[in-house]
Design a protein around this motif. Structure first.
Motif, mmCIF file in Angstrom:
data_model
loop_
_atom_site.group_PDB
_atom_site.id
_atom_site.type_symbol
_atom_site.label_atom_id
_atom_site.label_comp_id
_atom_site.label_asym_id
_atom_site.label_seq_id
_atom_site.Cartn_x
_atom_site.Cartn_y
_atom_site.Cartn_z
ATOM 1 N N GLY A 59 -7.515 1.204 -1.037
ATOM 2 C CA GLY A 59 -7.381 -0.223 -0.803
ATOM 3 C C GLY A 59 -5.942 -0.624 -0.553
ATOM 4 N N HIS A 60 -5.675 -1.911 -0.651
ATOM 5 C CA HIS A 60 -4.317 -2.427 -0.496
ATOM 6 C C HIS A 60 -4.162 -3.671 -1.361
ATOM 7 N N THR A 79 -7.378 1.080 5.844
ATOM 8 C CA THR A 79 -6.411 0.270 5.107
ATOM 9 C C THR A 79 -5.527 -0.535 6.050
ATOM 10 N N ALA A 111 0.865 -1.187 0.000
ATOM 11 C CA ALA A 111 0.000 0.000 0.000
ATOM 12 C C ALA A 111 0.898 1.232 0.000
ATOM 13 N N HIS A 170 -7.322 -3.493 7.480
ATOM 14 C CA HIS A 170 -7.470 -4.585 6.523
ATOM 15 C C HIS A 170 -6.157 -5.334 6.328
ATOM 16 N N ASN A 218 -11.353 -0.930 -0.299
ATOM 17 C CA ASN A 218 -11.942 -0.684 1.021
ATOM 18 C C ASN A 218 -12.802 0.581 1.039
ATOM 19 N N GLY A 246 -3.489 4.242 -0.423
ATOM 20 C CA GLY A 246 -3.494 3.814 0.975
ATOM 21 C C GLY A 246 -4.399 4.602 1.885
ATOM 22 N N PRO A 292 -12.835 -4.973 3.280
ATOM 23 C CA PRO A 292 -11.889 -5.392 2.245
ATOM 24 C C PRO A 292 -12.556 -6.312 1.222
ATOM 25 N N TRP A 352 -9.363 6.783 5.985
ATOM 26 C CA TRP A 352 -9.051 5.756 4.994
ATOM 27 C C TRP A 352 -7.761 5.030 5.362
ATOM 28 N N THR A 353 -6.775 5.775 5.874
ATOM 29 C CA THR A 353 -5.514 5.156 6.289
ATOM 30 C C THR A 353 -5.765 4.096 7.346
#
Length: 818
Positions: free
Chosen positions: A763-764, A550, A538, A553, A782, A737, A787, A546-547
């Motif tokens: 997402g990642h 991520t 990521a 997940h 995400n 990320g 996820p 959001w961080t």
């Protein structure tokens, strides 16, 4: 009803209502007070009120035992409104003893204050401060006040000082001051008094905000999701900064241009800070006025408050204007301006006219005034913000080289050296193309400060440091704390290593460790020696909701190493963001090695000063290559020289020459700026690096290239030289990320033939190297805080496909070339 026709003696039942003895006496009194307030609007009204002793009646009732809080509040509002009329203000001071009455109001209020009736007390303090400010700011009042009310004013000042400065709740005092309009007469204060007030106000604001953060920490709101902008605007530090900035702008304009028409911005077509500075300089020459001598004190205070408040982009133009007005006359700035005038003026021309100089501007304690007529495009806003940031760094540097009155103050716990430091840390943003507009970013995380022991390990993270070794990194406030790591394969630790690199370690083994001989016990697992091995990927992390999503997940997946292709904390120049990022990722980064590379938000590029990656390099020390028995990962720098004569290029050739592809079938490369990008954001930024390095990576048969920078996800076919090639690399852009700038939604259509999958979502990725021939790549969206596997592909190694053998001679010729 026109208020000028109001005559108290002719209003039926006035005395009956005000001194009512009926069962509804309070309602009747409040009704007549509201009528009195509504009827006082013009100088003609003032004459009628003075003739009928209306204000004397109200002021006498206020201090009587039968006065209630609601009546007091209305009477205060009547007095506040009355002093705005010139004749009434003089009458109240000369005939009614206004200042003595205000002193008695404060004395009576102190009793309710100590009974915790703070709301009325705060209102009274605010009204008293504003009334005094309105009276002494009235035109031609200075000599008259000295003649009629000097002793009363001195008595009132002592009361205000007692309650605003010495009272046990400094928050109440500072709130009361900030609720009154910013004084244009701030320059009239002596240097000593101004310094004392500023130091008291800043220390009070810091004390209040620190207490609030500690309360949130104790209530387990360590990672409360609070909009960063909302926190900035509502903090007492930000309000003090707004108030002081407005005082400077209004005071300077009034002092230098007090003979100008209120509509002078429109008359002279003043639209930028540069045009305002030119006009002020012209007006100053005509008026032959010199500086007051307190400019450096105010400038240092504003810069320090801006640092404390964080980078509030809405305030930067006003802050920059205030500093420009202050320092344009300062002797310490004259030399710099003489040598670099064109640079400064160019920056001034990119900054808009300050809101405080608009005749319609009004002060509000609760929220900044907004000029709804001012509309800037996205690119104009970015240009203005970068100009403000550059000027702030210049001003900080200039002040840091000159003497400051604040350097001699030692009256509070705050270190005054901070006020003139060059460490003004700016949270910069990337200038996007004009056609590219980011969506609104998600809320930033708020990290309340919490006090720790000076040698307590913080921001612990680990990274691979060669075969069977691990680098453990942490931060302590105590610079003399020992750099030792106690570690072992069980909770009962064995061995003390007086270095942060520990080993030799066994593959695929869980180790327990403690940093510096104290603090919590951590554990990590070393990567396996054999297949399979899994990487979490990521980039462009930041510190937003959001961080955190991520990271949550990633924590759920079973991975061995985290790969991050640049843009970690989004600290830019804000050093505290490195600390909060370290705390945010510690739960993951202390348990699995993180291998990272540089991004543009790691680069500290300050105009006129040295640029580089000092903060990044000191906190995240990377080997830039990591060999295992199965995978060789290389971290390259997009912002370091990369042509064939550069140190980085020579280092890369030397590193590739050591890789035995029969033992290490997989080769992975990370850098920040993508070479293959069909998103409209950051188009072409990686072309020069691609031209210099792609032939070498192609000859070396790099299997997978991971990049970030573009805030979206994209995966390509195997590519080389801008087209599909079965012996080329799979390029994956994963700058999703959780950054603060939002997503890059706009793509080039139709998509290039080499682009397989693209989507603008956070997402990642997970890269599982299954064996020497196959790897399984998945990307997990995400957007909905869950996820969701949205893209997946099996990747065949170039060793197994015969490409490595096919290009062996091509690689050898490049490696041996001088």
């Amino acid at each position: 009803m026109r208020s000028s026709r109001l005559n108290v003696k002719n209003i039926l039942f006035f005395s009956n209502f005000f001194w009512s003895s009926s069962i509804n006496f309070k309602a009747e009194r409040l009704w007549i007070l509201r009528l009195v307030y509504a009827g006082l609007n013009f100088e003609d009204d003032a004459k009628i009120y003075m003739k009928n002793s209306v204000l004397e009646t109200l002021m006498s009732f206020y201090v009587s035992p039968i006065s209630d809080d609601e009546s007091k509040e209305l009477i205060l509002q009547v007095v506040k409104k009355a002093v705005k009329l010139h004749k009434m203000a003089r009458y109240l001071v000369e005939q009614c003893g206004l200042f003595s009455w205000l002193s008695s109001v404060l004395s009576i209020s102190s009793e309710s204050h100590f009974r915790d009736e703070k709301s009325l007390f705060l209102l009274q303090l605010g009204v008293v401060s504003e009334v005094v400010n309105d009276v002494i700011s009235s035109r031609n009042m200075t000599e008259w006040l000295q003649k009629y009310a000097l002793e009363q004013l001195m008595e009132l000042t002592s009361h205000l000082y007692k309650f605003l400065i010495l009272c046990y709740s400094r928050e109440l005092g500072l709130n009361a001051i900030l609720m009154s309009a910013p004084p244009v007469a701030i320059f009239c204060l002596s240097r000593e008094k101004l310094s004392s007030f500023i130091m008291w106000a800043i220390s009070a604001a810091v004390e209040v905000e620190s207490a609030k953060m500690l309360q949130r920490k104790e209530s387990h709101q360590c990672f409360a999701i609070i909009p960063e902008e909302e926190l900035q605007e509502n903090s007492l530090i930000s309000k003090l900064l707004r108030w002081l900035t407005a005082s400077v702008i209004l005071g300077k304009l009034d002092w230098k241009s007090n003979d100008l028409d209120p509509e002078f911005p429109k008359m002279l077509n003043i639209k930028t800070l540069q045009s305002l500075m030119d006009h002020v300089e012209s007006a100053c020459r005509e008026n032959s006025k010199s500086s007051y001598g307190c400019e450096e004190i105010l400038a240092s205070a504003i810069i320090y408050l801006q640092q404390l408040a964080g980078t509030n982009y809405k305030m930067l133009p006003s802050v920059t204007t205030a500093l420009s007005l202050l320092l344009s006359d300062a002797s310490i700035f004259a030399g710099f301006l003489h040598n670099n005038g064109s640079v400064v003026k160019s920056l001034w021309s990119k900054i808009g006219f300050p809101a405080e100089a608009n005749p319609a501007w009004r002060w509000s304690f609760y929220q900044p005034w907004k000029d709804l007529t001012l509309e800037l495009t996205g690119s104009q806003k970015m240009e203005e913000l970068h100009a403000c940031q550059s000027l702030l760094v210049i001003f900080s540097n200039v002040l840091g080289k000159g003497p400051s009155e604040l350097q001699t103050k030692r009256e509070t716990a705050m270190d005054p050296k901070l006020i003139i430091t060059l460490v003004f840390l700016i949270s910069a943003t990337v200038i996007a193309a004009q056609e590219y507009v980011r969506p609104p970013p998600r809320k930033a995380l708020h990290f309340p400060w919490s006090q720790k022991h000076s040698s307590h390990p913080q921001q612990v993270h680990i990274s691979l440091a060669g075969d069977k070794h691990m680098r453990v990194t942490w931060i302590t406030n105590d610079k003399s704390a020992p750099s030792i790591v106690e570690y072992g394969t069980s909770s009962a630790k064995s061995g003390k290593i007086h270095h942060t690199v520990i080993g030799p370690l066994e593959h695929g083994t869980v180790y327990f460790y403690q940093c510096g001989g104290q603090g919590p016990e951590f554990q990590f697992k070393t990567p396996p020696a054999q297949f399979p091995i899994t990487f979490a990927v990521a980039g462009d992390m930041g510190q937003t909701e959001w961080t955190k999503s991520t990271l949550d997940h990633i924590d759920q997946c079973k991975y061995d190493v985290h790969l991050l292709p640049g843009d970690l904390s989004y600290a830019d120049y804000m050093q505290s963001r490195w600390d909060t990022f370290g705390e945010l990722v510690q739960p993951l980064a202390s348990a699995r090695p993180w291998m990272v590379t540089q991004g543009n938000h790691e680069k500290e590029n300050i105009p006129l000063l040295k640029d580089g990656f000092a903060s990044y390099n000191s906190r995240w020390k990377m080997p830039y290559e990591e060999s295992g028995s199965s995978v060789h990962a290389i971290m390259l720098g997009s912002y370091t020289d990369y042509d064939e004569y550069s140190d980085q290029y020579r280092w890369l050739k030397a590193d590739l020459s050591k890789v035995d592809r029969q033992k290490t079938p997989w080769l992975v490369v990370l850098f920040h700026v993508p070479w293959y990008n069909s998103n409209k954001a950051h188009q072409g930024e990686g072309d020069s690096m691609m031209a210099a390095m792609e032939p070498l990576l192609y000859a070396a048969s790099v299997d997978i290239v991971l990049a970030g920078h573009v805030h979206a996800y994209e995966r390509t076919k195997r590519v080389n030289s801008g087209k599909s090639d079965t012996c080329g690399s799979v390029h994956i852009t994963i700058g999703d990320g959780g950054n603060r700038e939002g997503l890059a939604h706009k793509y080039i259509n139709p998509s290039p033939e080499w682009s397989v999958f693209r989507e603008a979502s956070f997402g990642h990725g997970e890269l599982k190297i299954v064996n020497s021939t196959h790897a399984f790549w998945t990307w997990h969206r995400n957007d909905d805080d869950e996820p969701v596997r949205s893209d997946q592909v099996w990747i065949t190694s170039l060793l197994s496909s015969g490409c490595v053998a096919e290009k062996r001679h091509e690689l050898r010729s490049i490696l041996v070339a001088p």
